[in-house]
Design a protein around this motif. Sequence first.
Motif, PDB file in Angstrom:
ATOM      1  N   VAL A   1       0.996  -1.220   0.023  1.00 52.30           N
ATOM      2  CA  VAL A   1      -0.017  -0.172   0.019  1.00 52.30           C
ATOM      3  C   VAL A   1       0.767   1.437  -0.058  1.00 52.30           C
ATOM      4  O   VAL A   1       1.961   1.541   0.937  1.00 52.30           O
ATOM      5  CB  VAL A   1      -0.818   0.133   1.282  1.00 52.30           C
ATOM      6  CG1 VAL A   1      -1.936   1.229   1.136  1.00 52.30           C
ATOM      7  CG2 VAL A   1      -1.736  -1.287   1.310  1.00 52.30           C
ATOM      8  N   THR A   2       0.603   2.016  -0.915  1.00 54.06           N
ATOM      9  CA  THR A   2       1.055   3.635  -0.691  1.00 54.06           C
ATOM     10  C   THR A   2       0.008   4.410  -0.427  1.00 54.06           C
ATOM     11  O   THR A   2      -0.881   4.597  -1.071  1.00 54.06           O
ATOM     12  CB  THR A   2       1.783   3.915  -2.371  1.00 54.06           C
ATOM     13  OG1 THR A   2       2.686   2.919  -2.769  1.00 54.06           O
ATOM     14  CG2 THR A   2       2.211   5.573  -2.227  1.00 54.06           C
ATOM     15  N   TYR A   3       0.304   5.257   0.683  1.00 55.79           N
ATOM     16  CA  TYR A   3      -1.011   5.804   1.374  1.00 55.79           C
ATOM     17  C   TYR A   3      -0.542   7.466   1.212  1.00 55.79           C
ATOM     18  O   TYR A   3       0.596   7.613   2.028  1.00 55.79           O
ATOM     19  CB  TYR A   3      -1.232   5.300   2.834  1.00 55.79           C
ATOM     20  CG  TYR A   3      -2.212   6.257   3.537  1.00 55.79           C
ATOM     21  CD1 TYR A   3      -3.627   6.419   2.985  1.00 55.79           C
ATOM     22  CD2 TYR A   3      -1.760   6.829   4.493  1.00 55.79           C
ATOM     23  CE1 TYR A   3      -4.355   7.068   3.825  1.00 55.79           C
ATOM     24  CE2 TYR A   3      -2.683   7.567   5.459  1.00 55.79           C
ATOM     25  CZ  TYR A   3      -4.093   7.728   4.883  1.00 55.79           C
ATOM     26  OH  TYR A   3      -4.959   8.500   5.879  1.00 55.79           O
ATOM     27  N   HIS A   4      -1.363   8.331   0.849  1.00 57.20           N
ATOM     28  CA  HIS A   4      -1.088   9.840   0.961  1.00 57.20           C
ATOM     29  C   HIS A   4      -2.534  10.404   1.927  1.00 57.20           C
ATOM     30  O   HIS A   4      -3.598  10.198   1.272  1.00 57.20           O
ATOM     31  CB  HIS A   4      -0.944  10.300  -0.314  1.00 57.20           C
ATOM     32  CG  HIS A   4       0.352   9.974  -1.158  1.00 57.20           C
ATOM     33  ND1 HIS A   4       1.671  10.374  -0.419  1.00 57.20           N
ATOM     34  CD2 HIS A   4       0.682   9.061  -2.067  1.00 57.20           C
ATOM     35  CE1 HIS A   4       2.379   9.957  -1.228  1.00 57.20           C
ATOM     36  NE2 HIS A   4       1.985   9.218  -2.235  1.00 57.20           N
ATOM     37  N   ASP A   5      -2.226  11.205   2.546  1.00 57.42           N
ATOM     38  CA  ASP A   5      -2.994  12.220   3.417  1.00 57.42           C
ATOM     39  C   ASP A   5      -2.773  13.505   2.821  1.00 57.42           C
ATOM     40  O   ASP A   5      -1.839  14.116   3.193  1.00 57.42           O
ATOM     41  CB  ASP A   5      -2.843  12.065   4.781  1.00 57.42           C
ATOM     42  CG  ASP A   5      -3.919  13.156   5.639  1.00 57.42           C
ATOM     43  OD1 ASP A   5      -4.266  13.757   4.969  1.00 57.42           O
ATOM     44  OD2 ASP A   5      -4.107  12.678   6.674  1.00 57.42           O
ATOM     45  N   LEU A   6      -3.345  13.885   1.747  1.00 56.25           N
ATOM     46  CA  LEU A   6      -3.089  15.368   1.120  1.00 56.25           C
ATOM     47  C   LEU A   6      -2.912  16.474   1.906  1.00 56.25           C
ATOM     48  O   LEU A   6      -2.043  17.245   1.589  1.00 56.25           O
ATOM     49  CB  LEU A   6      -3.969  15.410  -0.216  1.00 56.25           C
ATOM     50  CG  LEU A   6      -4.100  14.368  -1.366  1.00 56.25           C
ATOM     51  CD1 LEU A   6      -5.135  14.794  -2.444  1.00 56.25           C
ATOM     52  CD2 LEU A   6      -2.607  13.848  -1.896  1.00 56.25           C
ATOM     53  N   TYR A   7      -3.992  16.464   2.888  1.00 51.45           N
ATOM     54  CA  TYR A   7      -3.904  17.733   3.849  1.00 51.45           C
ATOM     55  C   TYR A   7      -2.673  17.502   4.442  1.00 51.45           C
ATOM     56  O   TYR A   7      -1.854  18.735   4.872  1.00 51.45           O
ATOM     57  CB  TYR A   7      -5.117  17.909   4.603  1.00 51.45           C
ATOM     58  CG  TYR A   7      -6.216  18.366   3.849  1.00 51.45           C
ATOM     59  CD1 TYR A   7      -6.470  19.918   3.713  1.00 51.45           C
ATOM     60  CD2 TYR A   7      -7.137  17.578   3.059  1.00 51.45           C
ATOM     61  CE1 TYR A   7      -7.443  20.485   3.058  1.00 51.45           C
ATOM     62  CE2 TYR A   7      -7.955  18.370   2.396  1.00 51.45           C
ATOM     63  CZ  TYR A   7      -8.377  19.540   2.249  1.00 51.45           C
ATOM     64  OH  TYR A   7      -9.351  20.093   1.564  1.00 51.45           O
ATOM     65  N   ALA A   8      -2.392  16.263   5.405  1.00 52.37           N
ATOM     66  CA  ALA A   8      -1.238  16.160   6.037  1.00 52.37           C
ATOM     67  C   ALA A   8       0.028  16.466   5.628  1.00 52.37           C
ATOM     68  O   ALA A   8       1.035  17.134   6.061  1.00 52.37           O
ATOM     69  CB  ALA A   8      -1.285  14.856   6.772  1.00 52.37           C
ATOM     70  N   GLU A   9       0.013  15.967   4.359  1.00 54.51           N
ATOM     71  CA  GLU A   9       1.472  16.218   3.477  1.00 54.51           C
ATOM     72  C   GLU A   9       1.537  17.595   2.751  1.00 54.51           C
ATOM     73  O   GLU A   9       2.420  17.903   2.093  1.00 54.51           O
ATOM     74  CB  GLU A   9       1.444  15.061   2.451  1.00 54.51           C
ATOM     75  CG  GLU A   9       1.574  13.821   2.932  1.00 54.51           C
ATOM     76  CD  GLU A   9       1.585  12.667   1.821  1.00 54.51           C
ATOM     77  OE1 GLU A   9       1.720  12.880   0.819  1.00 54.51           O
ATOM     78  OE2 GLU A   9       1.374  11.479   2.494  1.00 54.51           O
ATOM     79  N   LYS A  10       0.482  18.415   3.028  1.00 54.90           N
ATOM     80  CA  LYS A  10       0.322  19.845   2.434  1.00 54.90           C
ATOM     81  C   LYS A  10       0.493  19.793   0.882  1.00 54.90           C
ATOM     82  O   LYS A  10       1.634  20.425  -0.014  1.00 54.90           O
ATOM     83  CB  LYS A  10       1.350  20.778   2.986  1.00 54.90           C
ATOM     84  CG  LYS A  10       0.794  20.951   4.506  1.00 54.90           C
ATOM     85  CD  LYS A  10       1.919  21.838   5.011  1.00 54.90           C
ATOM     86  CE  LYS A  10       1.686  22.388   6.438  1.00 54.90           C
ATOM     87  NZ  LYS A  10       1.134  21.416   7.488  1.00 54.90           N
ATOM     88  N   PHE A  11      -0.158  18.979   0.259  1.00 57.16           N
ATOM     89  CA  PHE A  11      -0.005  18.462  -1.363  1.00 57.16           C
ATOM     90  C   PHE A  11      -0.453  19.879  -1.676  1.00 57.16           C
ATOM     91  O   PHE A  11      -1.572  20.751  -1.579  1.00 57.16           O
ATOM     92  CB  PHE A  11      -0.965  17.644  -1.807  1.00 57.16           C
ATOM     93  CG  PHE A  11      -1.037  17.444  -3.490  1.00 57.16           C
ATOM     94  CD1 PHE A  11      -0.106  16.406  -3.820  1.00 57.16           C
ATOM     95  CD2 PHE A  11      -1.789  18.118  -4.151  1.00 57.16           C
ATOM     96  CE1 PHE A  11      -0.144  16.173  -5.242  1.00 57.16           C
ATOM     97  CE2 PHE A  11      -1.802  17.979  -5.475  1.00 57.16           C
ATOM     98  CZ  PHE A  11      -0.925  17.192  -5.934  1.00 57.16           C
ATOM     99  N   ASP A  12       0.101  20.581  -2.817  1.00 60.38           N
ATOM    100  CA  ASP A  12       0.125  21.854  -3.548  1.00 60.38           C
ATOM    101  C   ASP A  12      -0.943  21.563  -4.762  1.00 60.38           C
ATOM    102  O   ASP A  12      -0.668  20.767  -5.607  1.00 60.38           O
ATOM    103  CB  ASP A  12       1.358  22.225  -4.096  1.00 60.38           C
ATOM    104  CG  ASP A  12       0.756  23.805  -4.800  1.00 60.38           C
ATOM    105  OD1 ASP A  12      -0.166  24.099  -4.840  1.00 60.38           O
ATOM    106  OD2 ASP A  12       2.045  24.350  -5.207  1.00 60.38           O
TER     107      ASP A  12
END
Length: 199
Positions: free
Chosen positions: A34-45
């Motif tokens: 699994v590759t997991y991204h929390d976009l807000y936590a990672e501050k995705f632009d």
Amino acid sequence: MRILAILAHPTEGSFNHAIAGTAVSKLRENGHEVTYHDLYAEKFDPLLSGEEIPKDAELDPFIEKHCKEIRDAYGIIIVHPNWWGQPPAILKGYVDRVIRAGVAYEFLEGDNGEGVPNGLLKAETAIVFNTSNTPEKRELDVFGDPLEAIWKNCIFGLCGVKNFYRKMYGVIVTSSINERQLWLEDVEKTVDKYFPPEK
């Protein structure tokens, strides 16, 4: 199987976080990578610049990494709230910047962009889990369920993903702990159905 999981909710501890955590845990329990991204936590632009639009644009290494992840995924899970019948802006920006020409779709030779693109994603299945504060009947009768059309037809269908499933949980604001527990159990069952244990 390599699965990409994306969460888009700004509040840590939200039910969206619980859904994403449950889905990721079940995927790993079933033996998936699994590759997991929390976009807000990672501050995705989420802002797509004009320079980044062309298919052959030179991309920021951060976006290149995201493009590689979705290109290599054999399954995709997206979790987000229903805001105005749309995903949150940060997730729309992820779609704009990552699910791009040359990565997720292409126009065939002789097509100048006016035709139907050829999907490139190798993912066979995509699941979208949504939360909502609109009762299901009102969502369907008044709004026509725009999220179904966005994810199924405009995004995953266009990009070649053959199996699509979306589940909306709500009404969140008035839900009980017991209701939420049943919904999380449903998330586990859904993951088991579409991404069963590796053999």
